[in-house]
Design a protein around this motif. Structure first.
Motif, PDB file in Angstrom:
ATOM      1  N   ARG A 291       0.818  -1.213   0.000  1.00 12.83           N
ATOM      2  CA  ARG A 291       0.000   0.000   0.000  1.00 12.83           C
ATOM      3  C   ARG A 291       0.856   1.270   0.000  1.00 12.83           C
ATOM      4  NH1 ARG A 291      -3.041  -0.918   4.470  1.00 12.83           N
ATOM      5  NH2 ARG A 291      -1.637   0.282   5.776  1.00 12.83           N
ATOM      6  N   SER A 292       2.000   1.223   0.685  1.00 12.48           N
ATOM      7  CA  SER A 292       2.853   2.416   0.793  1.00 12.48           C
ATOM      8  C   SER A 292       3.820   2.564  -0.372  1.00 12.48           C
ATOM      9  CB  SER A 292       3.657   2.378   2.096  1.00 12.48           C
ATOM     10  OG  SER A 292       4.627   1.344   2.062  1.00 12.48           O
ATOM     11  N   GLY A 293       3.887   1.559  -1.240  1.00 10.28           N
ATOM     12  CA  GLY A 293       4.858   1.604  -2.332  1.00 10.28           C
ATOM     13  C   GLY A 293       6.280   1.482  -1.804  1.00 10.28           C
ATOM     14  N   TYR A 294       6.457   0.670  -0.759  1.00 10.16           N
ATOM     15  CA  TYR A 294       7.754   0.540  -0.095  1.00 10.16           C
ATOM     16  C   TYR A 294       8.859   0.170  -1.071  1.00 10.16           C
ATOM     17  CZ  TYR A 294      11.481  -1.036   2.924  1.00 10.16           C
ATOM     18  OH  TYR A 294      12.706  -1.191   3.529  1.00 10.16           O
ATOM     19  N   LYS A 295       9.981   0.833  -0.925  1.00 10.63           N
ATOM     20  CA  LYS A 295      11.210   0.503  -1.648  1.00 10.63           C
ATOM     21  C   LYS A 295      12.328   0.448  -0.626  1.00 10.63           C
ATOM     22  CE  LYS A 295       9.792   3.052  -5.697  1.00 10.63           C
ATOM     23  NZ  LYS A 295       9.266   4.370  -5.792  1.00 10.63           N
TER      24      LYS A 295
ATOM     25  N   GLY B 224       5.409   7.750   3.158  1.00  7.39           N
ATOM     26  CA  GLY B 224       6.692   7.642   3.849  1.00  7.39           C
ATOM     27  C   GLY B 224       6.592   7.133   5.264  1.00  7.39           C
ATOM     28  N   HIS B 225       5.536   7.506   5.966  1.00  3.59           N
ATOM     29  CA  HIS B 225       5.377   7.048   7.347  1.00  3.59           C
ATOM     30  C   HIS B 225       5.191   5.535   7.401  1.00  3.59           C
ATOM     31  CE1 HIS B 225       2.848   6.345  11.039  1.00  3.59           C
ATOM     32  NE2 HIS B 225       3.983   6.791  11.538  1.00  3.59           N
ATOM     33  N   ASP B 226       4.258   5.025   6.597  1.00  4.53           N
ATOM     34  CA  ASP B 226       4.042   3.577   6.578  1.00  4.53           C
ATOM     35  C   ASP B 226       5.277   2.843   6.053  1.00  4.53           C
ATOM     36  OD1 ASP B 226       1.561   3.780   7.696  1.00  4.53           O
ATOM     37  OD2 ASP B 226       0.446   3.290   5.874  1.00  4.53           O
ATOM     38  N   ALA B 227       5.946   3.410   5.074  1.00  2.04           N
ATOM     39  CA  ALA B 227       7.170   2.784   4.557  1.00  2.04           C
ATOM     40  C   ALA B 227       8.242   2.722   5.643  1.00  2.04           C
ATOM     41  CB  ALA B 227       7.683   3.558   3.340  1.00  2.04           C
TER      42      ALA B 227
END
Length: 117
Positions: free
Chosen positions: A43-47, A79-82
Motif C-alpha cells: 500500500r505504501s509503495g515501499y522501496k 513515507g510514514h508507513d514505509a
C-alpha cells in the motif's frame, strides 16, 4: 504476537541437581501480523533504501535516521508507513503495531518538523 521459547544451551540446576536447558523467550509474528506488514508495504509503495542510508544505533542517534526518513517520504507513496515497514524488516519479530508504538514520539517530532502533518 506469540511468546516462544528458544534453547540457547544448558546449565546446571543446583536445586534439582541436573543439567537443564537454558531457555530464553522471544516473540514470533503470527501469520496475520506478517501478512499485515506485506500489505502495508504494498500500500505504501515501499522501496528498500540505498545502503548508504542504513542508520546505526538506536532510533534518532545517527543523522542517517533523518536522511532515511526523508528518503522514504520522497521515494514512496506513504513515507510514514514505509518507515514502519523498514523497521519491521530491520528488526524481525516486530509487528507494525509494535513498531508504531515504539517510534510514535520520534515520528511525531519528524512529522511536525517537516510539515508532513
Amino acid at each position: 504476537m506469540a511468546l516462544k521459547w528458544r534453547k540457547t544451551g544448558t546449565h546446571y540446576n543446583g536445586l534439582i541437581g541436573r543439567v537443564m536447558p537454558t531457555l530464553e523467550h522471544y516473540w514470533e509474528l503470527t501469520p496475520e501480523e506478517a501478512l499485515h506488514i506485506e500489505e502495508v508495504a504494498a500500500r505504501s509503495g515501499y522501496k528498500d533504501p540505498p545502503p548508504e542510508l542504513e542508520p546505526e544505533g538506536v532510533l534518532g542517534e545517527d543523522d542517517r535516521w533523518d536522511d532515511l526518513w526523508a528518503w522514504l517520504h520522497e521515494h514512496t507513496d506513504d513515507g510514514h508507513d514505509a518507515f514502519l515497514v523498514y523497521l519491521c524488516r530491520r528488526y524481525p519479530g516486530q509487528s507494525i503495531s509494535d513498531v508504531y508504538a515504539g517510534t510514535d514520539s520520534w515520528v511525531k517530532s519528524k512529522l511536525g518538523l517537516r510539515g508532513y502533518n
